[in-house]
Design a protein around this motif. Structure first.
Motif, PDB file in Angstrom:
ATOM      1  N   VAL A   4      58.628 -57.224 -18.565  1.00  0.00           N
ATOM      2  CA  VAL A   4      59.981 -57.156 -18.027  1.00  0.00           C
ATOM      3  C   VAL A   4      59.898 -56.748 -16.560  1.00  0.00           C
ATOM      4  O   VAL A   4      58.897 -56.181 -16.105  1.00  0.00           O
ATOM      5  N   ARG A   5      60.966 -57.026 -15.829  1.00  0.00           N
ATOM      6  CA  ARG A   5      61.025 -56.660 -14.420  1.00  0.00           C
ATOM      7  C   ARG A   5      62.161 -55.664 -14.193  1.00  0.00           C
ATOM      8  O   ARG A   5      63.236 -55.795 -14.782  1.00  0.00           O
ATOM      9  N   VAL A   6      61.899 -54.667 -13.368  1.00  0.00           N
ATOM     10  CA  VAL A   6      62.913 -53.685 -13.020  1.00  0.00           C
ATOM     11  C   VAL A   6      63.858 -54.308 -12.004  1.00  0.00           C
ATOM     12  O   VAL A   6      63.448 -54.679 -10.904  1.00  0.00           O
ATOM     13  N   THR A   7      65.126 -54.430 -12.381  1.00  0.00           N
ATOM     14  CA  THR A   7      66.109 -55.038 -11.477  1.00  0.00           C
ATOM     15  C   THR A   7      67.075 -54.010 -10.898  1.00  0.00           C
ATOM     16  O   THR A   7      67.828 -54.343  -9.982  1.00  0.00           O
ATOM     17  N   ALA A   8      67.072 -52.796 -11.427  1.00  0.00           N
ATOM     18  CA  ALA A   8      67.883 -51.723 -10.850  1.00  0.00           C
ATOM     19  C   ALA A   8      67.259 -50.392 -11.233  1.00  0.00           C
ATOM     20  O   ALA A   8      66.730 -50.231 -12.338  1.00  0.00           O
ATOM     21  N   LYS A   9      67.306 -49.455 -10.308  1.00  0.00           N
ATOM     22  CA  LYS A   9      66.847 -48.092 -10.536  1.00  0.00           C
ATOM     23  C   LYS A   9      67.932 -47.177  -9.980  1.00  0.00           C
ATOM     24  O   LYS A   9      68.219 -47.196  -8.777  1.00  0.00           O
ATOM     25  N   THR A  10      68.563 -46.381 -10.849  1.00  0.00           N
ATOM     26  CA  THR A  10      69.762 -45.643 -10.484  1.00  0.00           C
ATOM     27  C   THR A  10      69.603 -44.164 -10.808  1.00  0.00           C
ATOM     28  O   THR A  10      69.166 -43.810 -11.917  1.00  0.00           O
ATOM     29  N   ARG A  11      69.948 -43.322  -9.859  1.00  0.00           N
ATOM     30  CA  ARG A  11      69.962 -41.881 -10.115  1.00  0.00           C
ATOM     31  C   ARG A  11      71.207 -41.545 -10.931  1.00  0.00           C
ATOM     32  O   ARG A  11      72.330 -41.733 -10.479  1.00  0.00           O
ATOM     33  N   GLU A  12      71.011 -41.071 -12.141  1.00  0.00           N
ATOM     34  CA  GLU A  12      72.114 -40.773 -13.045  1.00  0.00           C
ATOM     35  C   GLU A  12      72.496 -39.296 -13.039  1.00  0.00           C
ATOM     36  O   GLU A  12      73.623 -38.948 -13.397  1.00  0.00           O
ATOM     37  N   ALA A  13      71.561 -38.445 -12.677  1.00  0.00           N
ATOM     38  CA  ALA A  13      71.788 -37.002 -12.608  1.00  0.00           C
ATOM     39  C   ALA A  13      70.561 -36.402 -11.939  1.00  0.00           C
ATOM     40  O   ALA A  13      69.585 -37.101 -11.640  1.00  0.00           O
ATOM     41  N   GLU A  14      70.610 -35.113 -11.717  1.00  0.00           N
ATOM     42  CA  GLU A  14      69.443 -34.433 -11.154  1.00  0.00           C
ATOM     43  C   GLU A  14      68.253 -34.625 -12.084  1.00  0.00           C
ATOM     44  O   GLU A  14      68.300 -34.287 -13.265  1.00  0.00           O
ATOM     45  N   ALA A 142      73.440 -36.570 -17.420  1.00  0.00           N
ATOM     46  CA  ALA A 142      73.560 -37.971 -17.017  1.00  0.00           C
ATOM     47  C   ALA A 142      74.747 -38.652 -17.690  1.00  0.00           C
ATOM     48  O   ALA A 142      75.190 -38.264 -18.775  1.00  0.00           O
ATOM     49  N   PHE A 143      75.236 -39.697 -17.036  1.00  0.00           N
ATOM     50  CA  PHE A 143      76.235 -40.627 -17.561  1.00  0.00           C
ATOM     51  C   PHE A 143      77.619 -40.003 -17.765  1.00  0.00           C
ATOM     52  O   PHE A 143      78.424 -40.514 -18.549  1.00  0.00           O
ATOM     53  N   LEU A 144      77.912 -38.909 -17.071  1.00  0.00           N
ATOM     54  CA  LEU A 144      79.236 -38.297 -17.222  1.00  0.00           C
ATOM     55  C   LEU A 144      80.337 -39.251 -16.762  1.00  0.00           C
ATOM     56  O   LEU A 144      81.434 -39.263 -17.338  1.00  0.00           O
ATOM     57  N   GLY A 145      80.064 -40.047 -15.726  1.00  0.00           N
ATOM     58  CA  GLY A 145      81.062 -40.999 -15.265  1.00  0.00           C
ATOM     59  C   GLY A 145      81.404 -42.034 -16.319  1.00  0.00           C
ATOM     60  O   GLY A 145      82.583 -42.364 -16.533  1.00  0.00           O
TER      61      GLY A 145
END
Length: 300
Positions: A4-14, A142-145
């Motif tokens: 698989v290829r990484v298409t997004a890397k997102t900071r979700e929390a500290e 993480a993911f509170l939003g």
């Protein structure tokens, strides 16, 4: 293993980042599933799928950076960027969401990951549900939003603001309880909740103890009899005898080496099987579980 290829890397929390993974012909999965990620050749780590099962073209995992760990999470945080290629296993699910009229989901820290798709599935099914999400600090949760859209059915409980999760009250609701998080949380819920209403997933093996004695295993498909020394696992003994069984974590948490038992009494030491499955004696995780009888007959 799949590529698989990484298409997004997102900071979700500290100290928490998520990775969106895309590949051709990704297998379908259900809430509660996890995959193995190869962080170095031959070194695998397990991560829950926390995206949308209906999105056939991509998966999402979230990784907590553990500076005191074995290095897998640090590698993913520091070395893996958008565009990188990873090798991952097909999804496995030892934490299936069973149909129920009411659920109480209980998450501790990064234990929110397998529960995210469960919350969405419960909502889509019209079931009654609540999510109780604890963490040390709000900044580390993480993911509170994403969860805010569910309104007052989600109870966010940062320890530094509100103390610990009110587990006795949560369990008293009578709902089916799904819980994932650190071992102290899981152990506390186990003490409070009847086993027939409780489903757990552990990221770390539970502490077990018991005698380590030699016993015999008969591999019925190959016709081999193998002695398992007190200092080795059934999996290792079978490997040495040339009886290959797929494995991954080797600590009783992932379920890869689950093996049917045809005869004998198992000393279950895994962190996967339910109490009902243990009592049936029909299967075992051969990486950690042993024998209470002198001999086991396995369907391998």
């Amino acid at each position: 293993m799949l590529r698989v290829r990484v298409t997004a890397k997102t900071r979700e929390a500290e100290d928490v980042v998520s990775f969106t993974l895309r590949g051709d012909g990704l297998p379908t999965w259900t809430p509660g599933a996890h995959v193995d990620v190869e962080v170095r050749p031959g070194v695998l780590r397990q991560y829950s799928l926390c995206g949308d099962p209906a999105d056939a073209g991509s998966w999402r995992i979230a990784v907590l950076r553990e500076n005191a760990g074995r290095g897998g999470s640090r590698y993913l945080h520091d070395e893996v960027a958008v565009g990188a290629e990873l090798r991952v296993s097909e999804p496995r699910n030892n934490f299936e969401l069973v149909p129920a009229p009411e659920y109480s989901f209980v998450a501790g820290g990064i234990g929110i990951t397998p529960l995210l798709p469960m919350v969405r599935a419960a909502e889509a099914a019209g079931a009654k549900w609540t999510l109780h999400y604890g963490g040390r600090r709000r900044a580390r949760m993480a993911f509170l939003g994403e969860l805010a859209g569910f309104g007052d059915r989600v109870h966010v409980v940062p320890e530094d603001e509100q103390g610990l999760l009110p587990l006795a009250d949560i369990v008293a609701s009578g709902a089916v309880v799904y819980c994932c998080g650190p071992e102290p949380l899981l152990a506390a819920v186990e003490r409070l909740c009847p086993a027939d209403r409780l489903r757990l997933e552990r990221f770390r093996p539970r502490e077990t103890s018991g005698p380590a004695e030699e016993f015999e295993v008969f591999a019925s498909l190959s016709g081999q009899t193998v002695r398992v020394a007190a200092t080795e696992s059934v999996l290792d003994a079978l490997d040495l005898a040339g009886v290959g069984v797929p494995s991954s974590c080797r600590e009783g948490t992932c379920g890869t080496c689950e093996t049917p038992v045809l005869d004998g009494v198992v000393d279950h030491r895994d962190s996967v099987l339910s109490e009902e499955e243990r009592a049936s004696g029909k299967t075992m995780m051969i990486c950690v579980s042993r024998a209470r009888s002198d001999r086991l007959v396995l369907d391998v």
